[in-house]
Scaffold this active site. Sequence first.
Site, PDB file in Angstrom:
ATOM      1  N   ALA A 183      32.775  66.348 102.272  1.00 24.66           N
ATOM      2  CA  ALA A 183      34.205  66.645 102.346  1.00 24.66           C
ATOM      3  C   ALA A 183      34.692  66.505 103.785  1.00 24.66           C
ATOM      4  CB  ALA A 183      34.490  68.046 101.813  1.00 24.66           C
ATOM      5  N   ASP A 184      33.913  66.999 104.727  1.00 20.88           N
ATOM      6  CA  ASP A 184      34.238  66.816 106.145  1.00 20.88           C
ATOM      7  C   ASP A 184      34.261  65.335 106.515  1.00 20.88           C
ATOM      8  OD1 ASP A 184      34.713  69.335 107.311  1.00 20.88           O
ATOM      9  OD2 ASP A 184      32.583  69.772 107.443  1.00 20.88           O
TER      10      ASP A 184
END
Length: 421
Positions: A183-184
């Site tokens: 997600a990062d």
Amino acid sequence: MNALDGIRILDLSRVLAGPWCTQTLADLGADVVKVERPPGPSHPGGDDTRGWGPPFLRGRDGDDTAEAAYYLGANRNKRSITCDIANPEGQALIREMVRHAQVFVENYKVGDMARYGLDYATLSAINPSLVYCSITGFGQTGPYKDRAGYDFAIQAMGGLMSVTGERDDLPGGGPQKVGVAVADLFTGLYATVAIQAALRHAERTGQGQHIDMALLDTQVAMLANLGANYLVRGKEDGKVPGRAGNAHANIVPYQVFEVAPDAAGQAQHIILAVGNDSQFAKFCEVAGHTELAMDERFARNQNRVRNRTVLVPLLEAILKKTTKADWLSALEAAKVPCGPINNLAEVFADQHVVSREMVQRWTHPLADTVDLVASPMKLSGTPVRSDLPPPLLGQHTGEVLADWLDASEARCSELRKRGAI
């Protein structure tokens, strides 16, 4: 010459999503100035990931340095300055630098930048063409906007853990996160794309804009075909995609298969990624079971998906009869997508990975050399940079202030005395 030569970026981000974005922009040639917290009595200063180890970079004396591998992996081709944005003079210094920047990146909690006088409204008044990118867990609006966002939590909230891991009815079933902070990383890459689009707009119109990037938004977008499966039919039919182990929701056979054990009797596996009916027919030919490709239950992918519980056990029995090396050799020759399951030692020793120069050796101020994963971007006319190893904390403060503001050493000394840098 690099693609983003002449683009100056003030990077007030830390940890991973923001630094991953700015590292990509730095690779492409932008002058990225990483603005970090000065050391203090209650904090070592800098990006938190500098201390996220072990492992740490081994110095020339053989001992660990203070530079964690985590930090080194996300901060190449940048220059580091220290500036205390809680200090009014530090805030004033950043506002002065904004006049000379094209991009400003931050990943503070919603509202923090306004408290420091470094929000988009304030800075765009100083530099109307500024591209200002905020990266947060949940965005600048919505009921969750004030929450802190962490990749692990976002993978859970955004549905990824509900479709990752072994089936619940099998041993080892249950929620599972991805092994890296996807997600990062995806948010960093989407931010990179958005920034370059906004720069194009600013070049044409002279007007900057505020980019609102949220990890949760990105995670929802990353659901890709599974999200579409649910919205197009699952919502209507009451079918919610779930965990399928290494299987694919829409393609069969597309998963891990056990093959014959090695000479020592250890279990061995390969992945089989049959993407169309022609590839399935080729697989059946290699396997010596052409009858499967002619069976109406399996001839077309849509029927293989519907009949996976019948087909997969048949394939499991077939694949266990032959060794990994023999399967890979025969399937690759027949152009059937397949592959071994490599650990990281095997990845970095792979002849193709080596030939693609995906490991880059740098000279570091604290070590003779350090090997890092290289950028995957290979541009024929404007290759990525490889001139600045991940910087030490505040390594370039004086240099950057002289470059950007024509600041004298006397001024820098005064700023240090006042605790601004």
